[in-house]
Scaffold this motif. Structure first.
Motif, PDB file in Angstrom:
ATOM      1  N   SER A   1     -15.232  -5.309   6.556  1.00 31.19           N
ATOM      2  CA  SER A   1     -13.791  -5.238   6.766  1.00 31.19           C
ATOM      3  C   SER A   1     -13.189  -6.617   6.549  1.00 31.19           C
ATOM      4  O   SER A   1     -13.887  -7.635   6.592  1.00 31.19           O
ATOM      5  CB  SER A   1     -13.466  -4.736   8.168  1.00 31.19           C
ATOM      6  OG  SER A   1     -13.998  -5.618   9.139  1.00 31.19           O
TER       7      SER A   1
ATOM      8  N   GLY B   1      -5.831  -8.753   5.323  1.00 32.13           N
ATOM      9  CA  GLY B   1      -5.087  -9.040   4.105  1.00 32.13           C
ATOM     10  C   GLY B   1      -4.412 -10.400   4.137  1.00 32.13           C
ATOM     11  O   GLY B   1      -3.470 -10.622   4.908  1.00 32.13           O
TER      12      GLY B   1
ATOM     13  N   PHE C   1      -1.972  -5.691   1.950  1.00 34.95           N
ATOM     14  CA  PHE C   1      -2.500  -4.802   2.991  1.00 34.95           C
ATOM     15  C   PHE C   1      -2.765  -5.582   4.264  1.00 34.95           C
ATOM     16  O   PHE C   1      -2.932  -6.801   4.246  1.00 34.95           O
ATOM     17  CB  PHE C   1      -3.787  -4.122   2.511  1.00 34.95           C
ATOM     18  CG  PHE C   1      -4.889  -5.078   2.120  1.00 34.95           C
ATOM     19  CD1 PHE C   1      -5.827  -5.507   3.047  1.00 34.95           C
ATOM     20  CD2 PHE C   1      -4.985  -5.540   0.821  1.00 34.95           C
ATOM     21  CE1 PHE C   1      -6.840  -6.384   2.695  1.00 34.95           C
ATOM     22  CE2 PHE C   1      -5.993  -6.424   0.449  1.00 34.95           C
ATOM     23  CZ  PHE C   1      -6.923  -6.852   1.380  1.00 34.95           C
TER      24      PHE C   1
ATOM     25  N   CYS D   1       0.811  -1.229   0.000  1.00 39.61           N
ATOM     26  CA  CYS D   1       0.000   0.000   0.000  1.00 39.61           C
ATOM     27  C   CYS D   1       0.844   1.278   0.000  1.00 39.61           C
ATOM     28  O   CYS D   1       0.331   2.352   0.317  1.00 39.61           O
ATOM     29  CB  CYS D   1      -0.967   0.036   1.188  1.00 39.61           C
ATOM     30  SG  CYS D   1      -2.293  -1.189   1.087  1.00 39.61           S
TER      31      CYS D   1
ATOM     32  N   SER E   1      -8.622  -4.115   5.403  1.00 36.38           N
ATOM     33  CA  SER E   1      -9.393  -3.398   4.389  1.00 36.38           C
ATOM     34  C   SER E   1     -10.743  -3.020   4.981  1.00 36.38           C
ATOM     35  O   SER E   1     -11.397  -3.845   5.621  1.00 36.38           O
ATOM     36  CB  SER E   1      -9.588  -4.283   3.152  1.00 36.38           C
ATOM     37  OG  SER E   1     -10.480  -3.677   2.234  1.00 36.38           O
TER      38      SER E   1
ATOM     39  N   GLU F   1     -13.390   2.087  -0.635  1.00 40.25           N
ATOM     40  CA  GLU F   1     -12.612   1.047   0.043  1.00 40.25           C
ATOM     41  C   GLU F   1     -11.263   1.625   0.453  1.00 40.25           C
ATOM     42  O   GLU F   1     -10.616   2.322  -0.321  1.00 40.25           O
ATOM     43  CB  GLU F   1     -12.398  -0.168  -0.856  1.00 40.25           C
ATOM     44  CG  GLU F   1     -11.567  -1.261  -0.192  1.00 40.25           C
ATOM     45  CD  GLU F   1     -11.315  -2.463  -1.090  1.00 40.25           C
ATOM     46  OE1 GLU F   1     -10.655  -3.417  -0.632  1.00 40.25           O
ATOM     47  OE2 GLU F   1     -11.774  -2.438  -2.255  1.00 40.25           O
TER      48      GLU F   1
ATOM     49  N   ARG G   1      -7.494   0.518   2.149  1.00 34.07           N
ATOM     50  CA  ARG G   1      -6.574  -0.554   2.519  1.00 34.07           C
ATOM     51  C   ARG G   1      -5.380   0.050   3.250  1.00 34.07           C
ATOM     52  O   ARG G   1      -4.874   1.095   2.848  1.00 34.07           O
ATOM     53  CB  ARG G   1      -6.112  -1.332   1.297  1.00 34.07           C
ATOM     54  CG  ARG G   1      -7.240  -2.111   0.619  1.00 34.07           C
ATOM     55  CD  ARG G   1      -6.762  -2.854  -0.619  1.00 34.07           C
ATOM     56  NE  ARG G   1      -7.819  -3.666  -1.204  1.00 34.07           N
ATOM     57  CZ  ARG G   1      -7.675  -4.424  -2.285  1.00 34.07           C
ATOM     58  NH1 ARG G   1      -6.493  -4.464  -2.914  1.00 34.07           N
ATOM     59  NH2 ARG G   1      -8.695  -5.120  -2.755  1.00 34.07           N
TER      60      ARG G   1
ATOM     61  N   TYR H   1     -14.449  -1.119   3.864  1.00 31.08           N
ATOM     62  CA  TYR H   1     -15.202  -0.654   2.697  1.00 31.08           C
ATOM     63  C   TYR H   1     -16.696  -0.642   3.003  1.00 31.08           C
ATOM     64  O   TYR H   1     -17.183  -1.388   3.858  1.00 31.08           O
ATOM     65  CB  TYR H   1     -14.923  -1.524   1.472  1.00 31.08           C
ATOM     66  CG  TYR H   1     -15.172  -3.005   1.651  1.00 31.08           C
ATOM     67  CD1 TYR H   1     -16.382  -3.582   1.252  1.00 31.08           C
ATOM     68  CD2 TYR H   1     -14.208  -3.836   2.212  1.00 31.08           C
ATOM     69  CE1 TYR H   1     -16.617  -4.937   1.395  1.00 31.08           C
ATOM     70  CE2 TYR H   1     -14.430  -5.179   2.375  1.00 31.08           C
ATOM     71  CZ  TYR H   1     -15.632  -5.734   1.966  1.00 31.08           C
ATOM     72  OH  TYR H   1     -15.859  -7.080   2.136  1.00 31.08           O
TER      73      TYR H   1
END
Length: 267
Positions: free
Chosen positions: A227, A230, A51, A40, A54, A87, A89, A56
């Protein structure tokens, strides 16, 4: 005897020894951990996919539980979110934002990312939440120290002796490969062991913090915010740790084997 000479000659042409295999594992571990730290940090291909967590926006049926004092708050949150689909990250040194389903914007400055997003696109300030997680919880410096220690160990292993010719008492030449110095080997073992411990602590910290933050964020945005953790970042971290552990065990076996051979020779 001819087969032995051929094998020795081949090893001299392709000077690959036990320590070279360990060096390969160290190099692979350093590359994996470097990719983890780079997640990222830019829009380069594949980097936004590395990531820690996350966040979103997504409309989904909210979860109701008797422990909720005001279950109806999910409706208010849904009205605030509206049609937002942003979103966010989070990596160790950067944040990536996808506001409308297109390409990601990545930066280590959350304020600059927020200035490029409208209120309707991020009504619950997920960029700010992600920035808080990165600045207050994420700690990359143990991994950085581990990479430095592993690189020093890599250099030390590169100094281990290889095949060379020596003249014996009868004047004939022979190919020999001396054992590496025991103190040097022990220093290399100590460095890679410390690096392994640092990576283990960092990966456990990363995993626990990411799962906890992801769960809390999704519960607070119940019905409107999703959420996730990663997977790629977790794989890179644990594989890097596994490679360092392999090198640690390999060096330990080498040192113990040389010590045993020395004792048998002395006897």
């Amino acid at each position: 005897m001819a087969n032995v000479r051929f094998a020795v000659g081949l090893q001299r042409i392709l000077p690959l020894g036990y320590h070279h295999v360990l060096m390969f594992f160290i190099a692979a571990g350093i590359i994996l951990l470097s990719l983890l730290l780079a997640g990222c940090s830019s829009t380069s291909p594949g980097i936004p996919n590395i990531f820690l967590i996350s966040l979103y926006y997504e409309n989904y049926p909210p979860v109701f539980d008797p422990a909720q004092v005001d279950p109806g708050v999910t409706t208010a949150i849904a009205n605030i979110v509206g049609q937002a689909q942003l979103e966010v990250r989070v990596g160790y040194f950067g944040i990536c934002v996808n506001a409308d389903g297109g390409s990601f914007l990545c930066s280590n400055n959350a304020s600059s990312l927020a200035s490029q997003v409208s209120v309707d696109q991020d009504p619950l300030n997920l960029i700010w939440v992600a920035s808080t997680f990165k600045d207050s919880i994420v700690f990359p410096y143990l991994i950085i120290v581990a990479i430095v220690l592993a690189f020093i160990c890599f250099i030390i292993l590169g100094t281990f002796p290889g095949w060379h010719e020596e003249t014996d008492e009868r004047g004939s030449e022979r190919d020999v490969k001396p054992f590496p110095s025991r103190p040097v080997s022990q220093v290399a073992l100590a460095l890679i062991f410390i690096a392994s411990v640092f990576v283990l602590v960092s990966v456990l910290w990363q995993h626990t913090a990411s799962v906890a933050a992801s769960t809390i964020a999704q519960d607070l945005g119940n019905g409107s915010v999703r959420s996730g953790v990663g997977t790629t970042a977790m794989i890179l971290g644990w594989f890097g740790f596994a490679l360092f552990i392999i090198v640690t065990i390999g060096l330990l076996i080498m040192i113990l084997s040389i010590s045993l051979l020395d004792r048998l020779t002395d006897d």
